[in-house]
Design a protein around this motif. Structure first.
Motif, mmCIF file in Angstrom:
data_model
loop_
_atom_site.group_PDB
_atom_site.id
_atom_site.type_symbol
_atom_site.label_atom_id
_atom_site.label_comp_id
_atom_site.label_asym_id
_atom_site.label_seq_id
_atom_site.Cartn_x
_atom_site.Cartn_y
_atom_site.Cartn_z
ATOM 1 N N PRO A 115 0.816 -1.211 0.000
ATOM 2 C CA PRO A 115 0.000 0.000 0.000
ATOM 3 C C PRO A 115 0.856 1.269 0.000
ATOM 4 O O PRO A 115 0.483 2.275 -0.562
ATOM 5 C CB PRO A 115 -0.834 -0.112 1.275
ATOM 6 N N GLU A 116 2.017 1.200 0.643
ATOM 7 C CA GLU A 116 3.009 2.269 0.589
ATOM 8 C C GLU A 116 4.143 1.717 -0.266
ATOM 9 O O GLU A 116 5.039 1.038 0.251
ATOM 10 C CB GLU A 116 3.529 2.603 1.996
ATOM 11 N N PRO A 117 4.102 1.939 -1.572
ATOM 12 C CA PRO A 117 5.062 1.272 -2.465
ATOM 13 C C PRO A 117 6.518 1.497 -2.068
ATOM 14 O O PRO A 117 6.938 2.620 -1.822
ATOM 15 C CB PRO A 117 4.780 1.897 -3.828
ATOM 16 N N GLU A 118 7.229 0.409 -1.960
ATOM 17 C CA GLU A 118 8.663 0.477 -1.691
ATOM 18 C C GLU A 118 9.395 0.246 -3.000
ATOM 19 O O GLU A 118 8.997 -0.548 -3.818
ATOM 20 C CB GLU A 118 9.075 -0.561 -0.647
ATOM 21 N N ARG A 119 10.447 0.976 -3.192
ATOM 22 C CA ARG A 119 11.231 0.826 -4.407
ATOM 23 C C ARG A 119 12.688 0.708 -4.023
ATOM 24 O O ARG A 119 13.177 1.586 -3.355
ATOM 25 C CB ARG A 119 11.035 2.027 -5.338
ATOM 26 N N PRO A 120 13.396 -0.310 -4.384
ATOM 27 C CA PRO A 120 12.893 -1.487 -5.079
ATOM 28 C C PRO A 120 12.056 -2.361 -4.149
ATOM 29 O O PRO A 120 12.165 -2.275 -2.930
ATOM 30 C CB PRO A 120 14.154 -2.225 -5.516
#
Length: 127
Positions: A88-93
């Motif tokens: 839901p809280e996009p992590e990159r990578p």
């Protein structure tokens, strides 16, 4: 035309770690960094991942599967959908773990290779 380009060329940066129980060499291998297509499937990354980790794997038959925070990832769901559902809280990578042993057959449908992925895709289109 731009929307179509973004859809077909969309990708997710993955940082793939080998599960610590399958590391047989010191130091452990660094994670693999891969740009995965959003409309692709995780088992199709096996030809890139297996050679990267092959020198540190224990002997035995390889059955590749992935997990995110301990949750086995269903191979028949596109990578982009998995990412959108689980982050839901996009992590990159996106940090995921690869396993080559101990396939959770009681949780995941077995993936017998690239042909299974292709037929799963065709069947999803039919639906």
């Amino acid at each position: 035309m731009d929307a179509q380009k973004y859809l077909w060329e969309g990708a997710i940066p993955l940082q793939i770690h080998l599960h610590e129980s399958q590391v047989t060499a010191l130091p452990p291998p660094p994670p693999a960094l891969i740009l995965a297509p959003r409309i692709g499937y995780l088992p199709l990354l096996a030809p890139l991942i297996k050679p990267y980790f092959s020198s540190t794997l224990p002997p035995g038959v390889d059955t590749i599967w992935f997990d995110y925070n301990g949750l086995p990832l269903k191979w028949y769901i596109p990578t982009g959908v998995l990412f959108d559902l689980l982050c839901p809280e996009p992590e990159r990578p996106w940090n995921i773990t690869v396993h080559f042993r101990g396939y959770p057959g009681n949780v995941l449908i077995p993936c017998e290779g690239e042909d299974y992925v292709k037929w799963s895709f065709i069947n999803s289109l039919k639906e």
